[in-house]
Design a protein around this motif. Structure first.
Motif, PDB file in Angstrom:
ATOM      1  N   ALA A  48      34.744  46.842  44.654  1.00  0.00           N
ATOM      2  CA  ALA A  48      35.093  48.102  45.317  1.00  0.00           C
ATOM      3  C   ALA A  48      34.588  48.111  46.752  1.00  0.00           C
ATOM      4  O   ALA A  48      35.271  48.598  47.672  1.00  0.00           O
ATOM      5  N   PHE A  49      33.389  47.596  46.965  1.00  0.00           N
ATOM      6  CA  PHE A  49      32.845  47.511  48.319  1.00  0.00           C
ATOM      7  C   PHE A  49      33.740  46.625  49.190  1.00  0.00           C
ATOM      8  O   PHE A  49      34.088  46.988  50.329  1.00  0.00           O
ATOM      9  N   ALA A  50      34.125  45.460  48.672  1.00  0.00           N
ATOM     10  CA  ALA A  50      34.986  44.547  49.433  1.00  0.00           C
ATOM     11  C   ALA A  50      36.335  45.202  49.737  1.00  0.00           C
ATOM     12  O   ALA A  50      36.886  45.046  50.845  1.00  0.00           O
ATOM     13  N   ASN A  51      36.883  45.952  48.785  1.00  0.00           N
ATOM     14  CA  ASN A  51      38.152  46.640  49.030  1.00  0.00           C
ATOM     15  C   ASN A  51      38.039  47.647  50.162  1.00  0.00           C
ATOM     16  O   ASN A  51      38.960  47.798  50.979  1.00  0.00           O
ATOM     17  N   THR A  52      36.904  48.336  50.229  1.00  0.00           N
ATOM     18  CA  THR A  52      36.703  49.328  51.292  1.00  0.00           C
ATOM     19  C   THR A  52      36.610  48.637  52.647  1.00  0.00           C
ATOM     20  O   THR A  52      37.189  49.109  53.643  1.00  0.00           O
ATOM     21  N   VAL A  53      35.885  47.530  52.702  1.00  0.00           N
ATOM     22  CA  VAL A  53      35.803  46.767  53.955  1.00  0.00           C
ATOM     23  C   VAL A  53      37.201  46.339  54.376  1.00  0.00           C
ATOM     24  O   VAL A  53      37.584  46.456  55.558  1.00  0.00           O
ATOM     25  N   MET A  54      38.013  45.874  53.432  1.00  0.00           N
ATOM     26  CA  MET A  54      39.349  45.392  53.760  1.00  0.00           C
ATOM     27  C   MET A  54      40.256  46.523  54.234  1.00  0.00           C
ATOM     28  O   MET A  54      41.111  46.323  55.111  1.00  0.00           O
ATOM     29  N   GLU A  55      40.083  47.704  53.664  1.00  0.00           N
ATOM     30  CA  GLU A  55      40.895  48.842  54.106  1.00  0.00           C
ATOM     31  C   GLU A  55      40.647  49.148  55.584  1.00  0.00           C
ATOM     32  O   GLU A  55      41.592  49.412  56.344  1.00  0.00           O
ATOM     33  N   TYR A  56      39.391  49.117  55.995  1.00  0.00           N
ATOM     34  CA  TYR A  56      39.078  49.393  57.404  1.00  0.00           C
ATOM     35  C   TYR A  56      39.565  48.268  58.321  1.00  0.00           C
ATOM     36  O   TYR A  56      40.000  48.527  59.453  1.00  0.00           O
ATOM     37  N   LEU A  57      39.535  47.038  57.841  1.00  0.00           N
ATOM     38  CA  LEU A  57      40.000  45.928  58.675  1.00  0.00           C
ATOM     39  C   LEU A  57      41.526  45.882  58.725  1.00  0.00           C
ATOM     40  O   LEU A  57      42.114  45.422  59.721  1.00  0.00           O
ATOM     41  N   ASP A  58      42.168  46.367  57.675  1.00  0.00           N
ATOM     42  CA  ASP A  58      43.632  46.417  57.662  1.00  0.00           C
ATOM     43  C   ASP A  58      44.146  47.518  58.589  1.00  0.00           C
ATOM     44  O   ASP A  58      45.208  47.389  59.212  1.00  0.00           O
TER      45      ASP A  58
END
Length: 532
Positions: A513-523
């Motif tokens: 879930a943490f990695a998904n949140t990081v990816m959302e901001y980078l996307d």
């Protein structure tokens, strides 16, 4: 003009030694107080050592590349208007040394008088106290009257162990160790303590024959508790590495064994012959495994580099992390086309404001935003207290490859800094880390770490957590790779991510879930600008 010695100071908390990497001065140079005179690498960092004096460099005592314990003299200065440094001399030791020389001289010039005089007292009871300076200091610290302590060292000298025994009230042990030194009248000689309570007599010839027969080095040893000998004989035994209590003898003085110089020499020769015989036997039987390994090491022609300083500290820290925290690594990849475009647009503006804008500030901001949503990734485990400590600061470490190994400078309070502030700080810290100009304080206090192995072209890895942190995010190279959009495979800029976690604190689902949140901001990097 006076001479001053400068000892290597403690250049870091808990540092016991350092490698002198380079001298910044030479003999004959004039230096001022606080001027840097040397660069020393400890297990923490590379530091400059300042001069404590105004003066001229007289001598450099250490070579570049040499390991130096804290407290060792490294420079001698010539200083004007200062009192000459005087070596500290223990008065009793100086007196002992002088009298020992006088005893040797007396024996040389008048043997008969030496053999008929009174036995010298070697304890403090009614005579002088023979003790090392360290034993005297310990006696003062423990409140022990050193004059009442029986010595167990050579010549009845008081050792630190004797002082401790006296302090603990173990009078019987101290007396036994001392071996009754100074209690007997007889020829002017010195009593020695031994290991065995069994008295055996023999001559040097028997000892020699026993050694030549292939026995152990002390097969014919006397093993007495006490032995009388003249001072010169005692000195000879010390030089030959012989224990007088093991030297066979038929001679006696007042009922006690008496050893001569000839007996010492014969016994020493017997030991040497026995050792030579053992060595020849081993060689005849063939090389041992240890010798074979040593031979391989000598003959393989490989270069050997000392494992110390920062390199050793990194290794120890990595081992501690890997074998303390159970690691789990989560891999994923995010399309960052918008991030690539946004950075390209903002690079010019950043340069006008004296900032070099890389992808790192964006990633730091994305990580901080995710850490706020998943605080257990921004924590440590207090094992002693049995508590998980959730940090209220967001200090992001940036792993930097240097010639000395991996260093991790820390960008403090990233949640309170703008994108450009972070960009400037990252650039400054990375440059100074690579030039070995970064301080220890700038590499402490991190709460989460980023490592950018993609700068060398890698994609995925299994990063080791920067213990005692609980998470580290590895960044692969941003490159065009196949991606699926609207059912079609297209080329897209993607960023591979490798997140390692301490599984004692963070579960795999939370890590994902943490990695998904990081990816959302980078996307969608525009979201990051709202807090920039």
């Amino acid at each position: 003009m006076a001479t001053k010695e400068f000892k290597l100071p403690d250049v870091g908390e808990g540092v016991a030694e350092g490698e002198l990497v380079s001298w910044l001065v030479s003999p004959g140079d004039t230096v001022t107080e606080d001027q840097a005179v040397a660069e020393v690498e400890t297990d923490k960092a590379l530091v400059e050592v300042p001069s404590p004096y105004n003066g001229t460099v007289k001598e450099l005592h250490v070579s570049e590349g040499e390991m130096v314990p804290v407290g060792d003299v490294i420079i001698t200065y010539e200083v004007e208007g200062e009192a000459e440094d005087e070596p500290e001399v223990d008065v009793d030791d100086a007196e002992d040394a002088g009298e020992a020389r006088a005893d040797d001289a007396a024996e040389t010039t008048d043997t008969a008088e030496t053999e008929t005089g009174e036995t010298e007292q070697s304890s403090g009871k009614g005579g002088r106290v023979f003790a090392a300076p360290s034993a005297r200091r310990l006696a003062r610290e423990l409140g022990v009257d050193i004059g009442s302590v029986d010595g167990s060292g050579p010549g009845g000298r008081v050792t630190e162990g004797d002082v401790r025994s006296a302090a603990e009230g173990d009078a019987e042990s101290a007396t036994a160790d001392a071996g009754g030194a100074g209690d007997d009248a007889g020829p002017r000689s010195v009593e020695f303590s031994g290991k065995s309570a069994t008295k055996r007599k023999g001559d040097a010839e028997q000892a020699t024959n026993g050694q030549r027969a292939g026995g152990a080095s002390t097969a014919e040893a006397a093993g007495r508790e006490r032995t009388l000998a003249a001072p010169a004989t005692r000195k000879l035994a010390e030089d030959e590495g012989v224990d007088l209590n093991d030297v066979p003898t038929d001679e006696a003085r007042d009922g006690e064994a008496f050893v001569t110089q000839e007996a010492v020499l014969q016994y020493a020769e017997a030991q040497r012959e026995a050792q030579q015989a053992d060595a020849e036997a081993v060689q005849a039987e063939g090389e041992t495994t240890e010798e074979l390994v040593a031979a391989d090491v000598e003959d393989d022609g490989a270069e050997r580099v000392p494992y110390r300083g920062v390199r050793r500290t990194i290794g120890e820290q990595m081992a501690k992390s890997k074998y303390t925290a159970p690691h789990v690594t989560h891999h994923d990849s995010v399309v960052v086309d918008d991030l690539v475009d946004l950075r390209e647009e903002m690079k010019g503006v950043a340069e006008e404001r004296d900032a070099k804008l890389t992808y790192m500030p964006f990633i730091i901001k994305a990580v901080v935003a995710a850490l706020k949503e998943y605080p257990y990734l921004n924590s440590t485990l207090d094992e002693e207290a049995g508590e998980i400590v959730l940090k209220d600061e967001y200090n992001i470490g940036i792993a930097v490859a240097t010639d000395a190994g991996l260093m991790v400078p820390v960008v403090k309070e990233c949640d309170r800094k703008s994108m450009l502030e972070i960009a400037r700080e990252v650039s400054d810290l990375v440059e100074r880390a690579r030039n070995r100009k970064i301080s220890r304080e700038e590499m402490q206090g991190g709460t989460f770490t980023l490592t950018n192995f993609g700068a060398i072209g890698g994609e995925y890895a299994t990063p080791i957590i920067n213990f005692p942190e609980v998470g580290i995010l590895g960044l692969g190279a941003i490159e065009e790779r196949p991606a699926v959009r609207d059912g079609e495979v297209v080329a897209a800029s993607t960023l591979p991510l490798s997140l390692s976690i301490d599984h004692r604190i963070v579960d795999g689902a939370v890590a994902a879930a943490f990695a998904n949140t990081v990816m959302e901001y980078l996307d969608e990097p525009q979201l990051l600008l709202l807090d920039a």
